[in-house]
Design a protein around this motif. Sequence first.
Motif, PDB file in Angstrom:
ATOM      1  N   THR A   1       0.842  -1.205   0.000  1.00 16.06           N
ATOM      2  CA  THR A   1       0.000   0.000   0.000  1.00 16.06           C
ATOM      3  C   THR A   1       0.876   1.253   0.000  1.00 16.06           C
ATOM      4  OG1 THR A   1      -1.595  -1.280   1.290  1.00 16.06           O
ATOM      5  CG2 THR A   1      -1.968   1.102   1.161  1.00 16.06           C
ATOM      6  N   LYS A   2       1.970   1.190   0.745  1.00 18.15           N
ATOM      7  CA  LYS A   2       2.889   2.334   0.803  1.00 18.15           C
ATOM      8  C   LYS A   2       3.440   2.643  -0.591  1.00 18.15           C
ATOM      9  CE  LYS A   2       6.908   4.143   3.207  1.00 18.15           C
ATOM     10  NZ  LYS A   2       8.133   3.819   3.935  1.00 18.15           N
ATOM     11  N   TRP A   3       3.751   1.593  -1.320  1.00 13.65           N
ATOM     12  CA  TRP A   3       4.300   1.776  -2.678  1.00 13.65           C
ATOM     13  C   TRP A   3       3.310   2.541  -3.560  1.00 13.65           C
ATOM     14  CZ3 TRP A   3       3.187   0.653  -7.740  1.00 13.65           C
ATOM     15  CH2 TRP A   3       4.256   0.762  -8.653  1.00 13.65           C
ATOM     16  N   TYR A   4       2.042   2.133  -3.534  1.00  9.62           N
ATOM     17  CA  TYR A   4       1.030   2.830  -4.330  1.00  9.62           C
ATOM     18  C   TYR A   4       0.827   4.269  -3.827  1.00  9.62           C
ATOM     19  CZ  TYR A   4      -0.512  -1.197  -7.104  1.00  9.62           C
ATOM     20  OH  TYR A   4      -0.577  -2.231  -8.005  1.00  9.62           O
TER      21      TYR A   4
ATOM     22  N   TYR B   1      -7.083   7.712   1.194  1.00  2.00           N
ATOM     23  CA  TYR B   1      -6.649   6.720   2.179  1.00  2.00           C
ATOM     24  C   TYR B   1      -6.477   5.359   1.514  1.00  2.00           C
ATOM     25  CZ  TYR B   1      -6.323   3.588   6.080  1.00  2.00           C
ATOM     26  OH  TYR B   1      -5.858   2.621   6.940  1.00  2.00           O
ATOM     27  N   GLY B   2      -5.376   4.688   1.824  1.00  2.74           N
ATOM     28  CA  GLY B   2      -5.136   3.342   1.302  1.00  2.74           C
ATOM     29  C   GLY B   2      -4.766   2.375   2.405  1.00  2.74           C
ATOM     30  N   GLY B   3      -5.304   1.161   2.316  1.00  3.49           N
ATOM     31  CA  GLY B   3      -4.955   0.105   3.269  1.00  3.49           C
ATOM     32  C   GLY B   3      -4.969  -1.252   2.585  1.00  3.49           C
ATOM     33  N   GLY B   4      -4.243  -2.211   3.137  1.00  2.00           N
ATOM     34  CA  GLY B   4      -4.208  -3.575   2.591  1.00  2.00           C
ATOM     35  C   GLY B   4      -5.421  -4.372   3.042  1.00  2.00           C
ATOM     36  N   LEU B   5      -5.721  -5.436   2.311  1.00  7.93           N
ATOM     37  CA  LEU B   5      -6.828  -6.328   2.688  1.00  7.93           C
ATOM     38  C   LEU B   5      -6.307  -7.398   3.627  1.00  7.93           C
ATOM     39  CD1 LEU B   5      -8.688  -6.983  -0.692  1.00  7.93           C
ATOM     40  CD2 LEU B   5      -9.367  -5.467   1.193  1.00  7.93           C
TER      41      LEU B   5
ATOM     42  N   ARG C   1     -13.172  16.068   0.401  1.00  6.75           N
ATOM     43  CA  ARG C   1     -13.336  14.824  -0.365  1.00  6.75           C
ATOM     44  C   ARG C   1     -12.511  13.702   0.232  1.00  6.75           C
ATOM     45  NH1 ARG C   1     -11.097  15.703  -5.803  1.00  6.75           N
ATOM     46  NH2 ARG C   1     -12.167  13.840  -6.482  1.00  6.75           N
ATOM     47  N   PHE C   2     -13.080  12.500   0.201  1.00 13.08           N
ATOM     48  CA  PHE C   2     -12.396  11.304   0.679  1.00 13.08           C
ATOM     49  C   PHE C   2     -12.362  10.296  -0.460  1.00 13.08           C
ATOM     50  CE2 PHE C   2     -12.283   7.207   2.996  1.00 13.08           C
ATOM     51  CZ  PHE C   2     -11.247   7.442   3.884  1.00 13.08           C
ATOM     52  N   ILE C   3     -11.173   9.805  -0.767  1.00 12.42           N
ATOM     53  CA  ILE C   3     -11.024   8.787  -1.815  1.00 12.42           C
ATOM     54  C   ILE C   3     -10.326   7.592  -1.178  1.00 12.42           C
ATOM     55  CG2 ILE C   3      -9.986   8.244  -4.069  1.00 12.42           C
ATOM     56  CD1 ILE C   3     -10.156  11.195  -4.794  1.00 12.42           C
ATOM     57  N   LEU C   4     -10.819   6.399  -1.476  1.00  9.12           N
ATOM     58  CA  LEU C   4     -10.316   5.185  -0.814  1.00  9.12           C
ATOM     59  C   LEU C   4      -9.649   4.245  -1.816  1.00  9.12           C
ATOM     60  CD1 LEU C   4     -10.388   3.221   1.702  1.00  9.12           C
ATOM     61  CD2 LEU C   4     -12.659   2.522   0.886  1.00  9.12           C
ATOM     62  N   PHE C   5      -8.545   3.628  -1.389  1.00 13.54           N
ATOM     63  CA  PHE C   5      -8.053   2.497  -2.192  1.00 13.54           C
ATOM     64  C   PHE C   5      -7.618   1.356  -1.285  1.00 13.54           C
ATOM     65  CE2 PHE C   5      -3.325   2.495  -2.078  1.00 13.54           C
ATOM     66  CZ  PHE C   5      -3.042   3.759  -1.579  1.00 13.54           C
ATOM     67  N   ALA C   6      -7.695   0.153  -1.859  1.00 15.99           N
ATOM     68  CA  ALA C   6      -7.292  -1.045  -1.122  1.00 15.99           C
ATOM     69  C   ALA C   6      -6.335  -1.834  -1.993  1.00 15.99           C
ATOM     70  CB  ALA C   6      -8.517  -1.882  -0.795  1.00 15.99           C
ATOM     71  N   THR C   7      -5.351  -2.469  -1.357  1.00 17.80           N
ATOM     72  CA  THR C   7      -4.453  -3.362  -2.090  1.00 17.80           C
ATOM     73  C   THR C   7      -4.614  -4.764  -1.514  1.00 17.80           C
ATOM     74  OG1 THR C   7      -2.477  -3.277  -0.665  1.00 17.80           O
ATOM     75  CG2 THR C   7      -2.787  -1.446  -2.202  1.00 17.80           C
ATOM     76  N   GLY C   8      -4.307  -5.769  -2.311  1.00 17.80           N
ATOM     77  CA  GLY C   8      -4.433  -7.135  -1.834  1.00 17.80           C
ATOM     78  C   GLY C   8      -3.655  -8.100  -2.708  1.00 17.80           C
TER      79      GLY C   8
ATOM     80  N   TYR D   1      -9.397  -0.491  -6.370  1.00 20.56           N
ATOM     81  CA  TYR D   1      -8.605  -1.651  -5.945  1.00 20.56           C
ATOM     82  C   TYR D   1      -7.306  -1.707  -6.753  1.00 20.56           C
ATOM     83  CZ  TYR D   1      -6.970  -6.289  -4.963  1.00 20.56           C
ATOM     84  OH  TYR D   1      -6.166  -7.329  -4.576  1.00 20.56           O
ATOM     85  N   MET D   2      -6.207  -1.990  -6.075  1.00 24.15           N
ATOM     86  CA  MET D   2      -4.902  -2.102  -6.748  1.00 24.15           C
ATOM     87  C   MET D   2      -4.211  -3.378  -6.299  1.00 24.15           C
ATOM     88  SD  MET D   2      -3.848   1.870  -6.151  1.00 24.15           S
ATOM     89  CE  MET D   2      -5.177   3.071  -6.335  1.00 24.15           C
ATOM     90  N   GLN D   3      -3.921  -4.265  -7.234  1.00 30.57           N
ATOM     91  CA  GLN D   3      -3.308  -5.539  -6.862  1.00 30.57           C
ATOM     92  C   GLN D   3      -1.902  -5.321  -6.320  1.00 30.57           C
ATOM     93  OE1 GLN D   3      -3.719  -7.527 -10.707  1.00 30.57           O
ATOM     94  NE2 GLN D   3      -1.529  -7.302 -11.102  1.00 30.57           N
ATOM     95  N   GLY D   4      -1.577  -6.053  -5.257  1.00 29.81           N
ATOM     96  CA  GLY D   4      -0.276  -5.896  -4.601  1.00 29.81           C
ATOM     97  C   GLY D   4       0.556  -7.163  -4.671  1.00 29.81           C
ATOM     98  N   GLY D   5       0.268  -8.087  -3.778  1.00 27.19           N
ATOM     99  CA  GLY D   5       1.035  -9.330  -3.738  1.00 27.19           C
ATOM    100  C   GLY D   5       1.077  -9.857  -2.332  1.00 27.19           C
ATOM    101  N   ILE D   6       2.058 -10.706  -2.094  1.00 27.67           N
ATOM    102  CA  ILE D   6       2.271 -11.295  -0.770  1.00 27.67           C
ATOM    103  C   ILE D   6       3.769 -11.210  -0.486  1.00 27.67           C
ATOM    104  CG2 ILE D   6       2.266 -13.468   0.551  1.00 27.67           C
ATOM    105  CD1 ILE D   6      -0.560 -12.934   0.078  1.00 27.67           C
TER     106      ILE D   6
END
Length: 180
Positions: free
Chosen positions: A14-17, A48-52, A74-81, A111-116
């Motif tokens: 999430t930090k990377w994005y 705001y961004g956070g991992g799943l 305004r509030f914009i949300l993203f999630a990575t997973g 949504y933004m794909q991240g990894g493991i």
Amino acid sequence: MKALIIYKSKTGFTKWYAEFIAKEVDGNLMDFKEVTAEIMSGYDVVVYGGGLYAGMINGYKKAKEMFEKSSANRFILFATGGTPNEATKEIEEVWKNNLSAEELQAIPHFYMQGGICYEKMSFSNRTIMKMMSKVLDKKKDKDSTEEGFAQAIKSSYDITSSEYAKPLIKCLLEGIQHRH
Ligand SMILES: Cc1cc2nc3c(=O)[nH]c(=O)nc-3n(C[C@H](O)[C@H](O)[C@H](O)COP(=O)(O)O)c2cc1C
């Protein structure tokens, strides 16, 4: 006016994005740990961004509450997973489970794909993932989703790409242009 880009990140995806978005829109970047409602109030837009984690967006509820106390507009949300962006049905479920019907309408969400990353994972999360991996390996008659998931969580992988941040960046910049 600058945007504030906030992240909560356990293993860096999430930090990377968040870093990429902040750089692209010339915004300010902050770890959620350091953010207060007063700080948010200094901005028009808060991203705001956070991992799943087990389907939940890490820190979203707290961040939303803080935004509501602030005077930001305004509030914009993203999630990575670990889930790839093509898994649109799974991602739809995530949004439905994390956002109310009203929030789904009002809050732009991406949504933004991240990894493991096993190397950066906490000991307890590594243990959970390894256990899940073992259970899935043993399970007979896995459906294709389970089979894919079983393969995916065997070891670390990184499927981040700046491509997945572009829709959010577009939304953010369009909003800013409409206001002036
Ligand atoms: C315990 C655990 C549970 C996870 N649950 C999910 C999940 O439900 N869905 C998903 O797509 N990814 C899941 N992941 C993968 C993370 O969401 C992914 O690595 C994310 O990009 C992490 O972001 P961060 O490093 O910024 O915290 C999980 C990872 C761990 C360690």
